[in-house]
Design a protein around this motif. Structure first.
Motif, PDB file in Angstrom:
ATOM      1  N   MET A   1       0.850  -1.184   0.000  1.00  0.00           N
ATOM      2  CA  MET A   1       0.000   0.000   0.000  1.00  0.00           C
ATOM      3  C   MET A   1       0.892   1.243   0.000  1.00  0.00           C
ATOM      4  O   MET A   1       1.803   1.357   0.804  1.00  0.00           O
ATOM      5  CB  MET A   1      -0.890  -0.020   1.255  1.00  0.00           C
ATOM      6  N   HIS A   2       0.641   2.158  -0.903  1.00  0.00           N
ATOM      7  CA  HIS A   2       1.368   3.420  -0.969  1.00  0.00           C
ATOM      8  C   HIS A   2       1.038   4.250   0.263  1.00  0.00           C
ATOM      9  O   HIS A   2      -0.082   4.227   0.758  1.00  0.00           O
ATOM     10  CB  HIS A   2       0.980   4.161  -2.259  1.00  0.00           C
ATOM     11  N   GLU A   4       0.469   7.390   0.868  1.00  0.00           N
ATOM     12  CA  GLU A   4      -0.654   8.340   0.781  1.00  0.00           C
ATOM     13  C   GLU A   4      -1.993   7.611   0.839  1.00  0.00           C
ATOM     14  O   GLU A   4      -2.936   8.071   1.461  1.00  0.00           O
ATOM     15  CB  GLU A   4      -0.546   9.208  -0.471  1.00  0.00           C
ATOM     16  N   ASN A   5      -2.070   6.461   0.163  1.00  0.00           N
ATOM     17  CA  ASN A   5      -3.287   5.646   0.248  1.00  0.00           C
ATOM     18  C   ASN A   5      -3.517   5.190   1.682  1.00  0.00           C
ATOM     19  O   ASN A   5      -4.648   5.191   2.169  1.00  0.00           O
ATOM     20  CB  ASN A   5      -3.194   4.421  -0.663  1.00  0.00           C
ATOM     21  N   PHE A   6      -2.433   4.788   2.350  1.00  0.00           N
ATOM     22  CA  PHE A   6      -2.533   4.361   3.738  1.00  0.00           C
ATOM     23  C   PHE A   6      -3.083   5.488   4.608  1.00  0.00           C
ATOM     24  O   PHE A   6      -3.983   5.268   5.422  1.00  0.00           O
ATOM     25  CB  PHE A   6      -1.165   3.902   4.274  1.00  0.00           C
ATOM     26  N   LYS A   7      -2.555   6.685   4.446  1.00  0.00           N
ATOM     27  CA  LYS A   7      -2.998   7.815   5.278  1.00  0.00           C
ATOM     28  C   LYS A   7      -4.486   8.080   5.095  1.00  0.00           C
ATOM     29  O   LYS A   7      -5.217   8.268   6.068  1.00  0.00           O
ATOM     30  CB  LYS A   7      -2.172   9.068   4.964  1.00  0.00           C
ATOM     31  N   THR A   8      -4.936   8.073   3.866  1.00  0.00           N
ATOM     32  CA  THR A   8      -6.357   8.301   3.575  1.00  0.00           C
ATOM     33  C   THR A   8      -7.214   7.173   4.136  1.00  0.00           C
ATOM     34  O   THR A   8      -8.217   7.421   4.808  1.00  0.00           O
ATOM     35  CB  THR A   8      -6.574   8.416   2.054  1.00  0.00           C
ATOM     36  N   GLN A   9      -6.818   5.954   3.867  1.00  0.00           N
ATOM     37  CA  GLN A   9      -7.607   4.805   4.309  1.00  0.00           C
ATOM     38  C   GLN A   9      -7.620   4.682   5.832  1.00  0.00           C
ATOM     39  O   GLN A   9      -8.659   4.397   6.429  1.00  0.00           O
ATOM     40  CB  GLN A   9      -7.077   3.525   3.675  1.00  0.00           C
ATOM     41  N   SER A  10      -6.484   4.916   6.481  1.00  0.00           N
ATOM     42  CA  SER A  10      -6.437   4.773   7.943  1.00  0.00           C
ATOM     43  C   SER A  10      -7.321   5.816   8.618  1.00  0.00           C
ATOM     44  O   SER A  10      -7.973   5.516   9.622  1.00  0.00           O
ATOM     45  CB  SER A  10      -4.998   4.845   8.460  1.00  0.00           C
ATOM     46  N   SER A  12     -10.056   7.155   7.242  1.00  0.00           N
ATOM     47  CA  SER A  12     -11.457   6.808   6.964  1.00  0.00           C
ATOM     48  C   SER A  12     -11.916   5.596   7.779  1.00  0.00           C
ATOM     49  O   SER A  12     -13.106   5.466   8.070  1.00  0.00           O
ATOM     50  CB  SER A  12     -11.684   6.582   5.474  1.00  0.00           C
TER      51      SER A  12
END
Length: 162
Positions: A1-2, A4-10, A12
Motif C-alpha cells: 500500500m502506498h 498516501e493511500n494508507f494515510k487516507t484509508q487509515s 477513513s
C-alpha cells in the motif's frame, strides 16, 4: 500500500477501528497479548519498514535518560548538549524530538543511529509486547501512523465480525 493511500484509508477507517476496542478489551488474561503477537509476526512477514518509515517521519519516540546518555556518546556530546540540540520536553514532561522527520532518518529510510536507537524505537509499534490491555488506546492511534498496525486492526475487525 502506498503511504498516501494508507494515510487516507487509515483516517477513513479510524472510527471503525475505534469500535473494535471494547471487543479487544473484553479478551481475558494473555489472550490479547498472544493475538497481537501472532498478528504482529504475520504483518511483519509482509511489511518492510524501510519502504515506509512513516513513524520516523511523523512522530517522535520518548527519549528516556539511558537513551539520551547512549546517543550523546555516539555524537561525542554531553547529555545536556544532546538534549539542547535535539530534544524538547513535551506537556507530559517527556523528552521528544524537536522536529520531524527524525533528524537521524537517512534518505533511504535507514536510521543513522540504528544500533543505538531509543528504546521506544526498538519496541515500535508495540504490537508484540506484554500487557496489550494497557496500551490499546495508543495502539489505536498507531493505526494512523503504521501500516502494519492498521492491517492488524483490519484483520481483527474481520475476525470479530464473524
Amino acid at each position: 500500500m502506498h503511504i498516501e493511500n494508507f494515510k487516507t484509508q487509515s483516517k477513513s477507517e479510524f472510527q471503525k477501528n475505534k469500535k473494535l476496542l471494547p471487543k479487544l478489551k473484553n479478551l481475558k488474561g494473555k489472550v490479547l497479548d498472544v493475538l497481537f503477537e501472532n498478528a504482529h509476526d504475520e504483518q511483519f512477514k509482509k511489511i518492510n519498514c524501510l519502504n515506509c518509515a512513516n513513524c520516523c517521519k511523523t512522530t517522535s519516540p520518548i527519549f528516556i535518560q539511558t537513551d539520551i546518555e547512549r546517543l550523546a556518546k555516539v555524537f561525542k556530546m554531553k547529555p545536556s548538549g544532546f538534549v539542547d540540540t535535539y530534544l524538547n520536553l513535551d506537556e507530559d514532561g517527556d523528552y521528544v524530538l524537536k522536529s520531524s522527520p527524525c533528524p537521524f532518518l537517512n534518505e533511504d529510510n535507514t536510521c543513522l543511529v540504528y544500533e543505538e536507537r531509543p528504546k521506544a524505537c526498538r519496541e515500535y509499534p508495540h504490537t508484540n509486547r506484554k500487557n496489550m490491555h494497557g496500551i490499546l488506546n495508543l495502539t489505536l492511534r498507531n493505526t494512523l501512523v503504521c501500516p502494519a498496525v492498521f492491517e492488524i486492526f483490519q484483520d481483527f475487525e474481520k475476525d470479530f465480525r464473524k
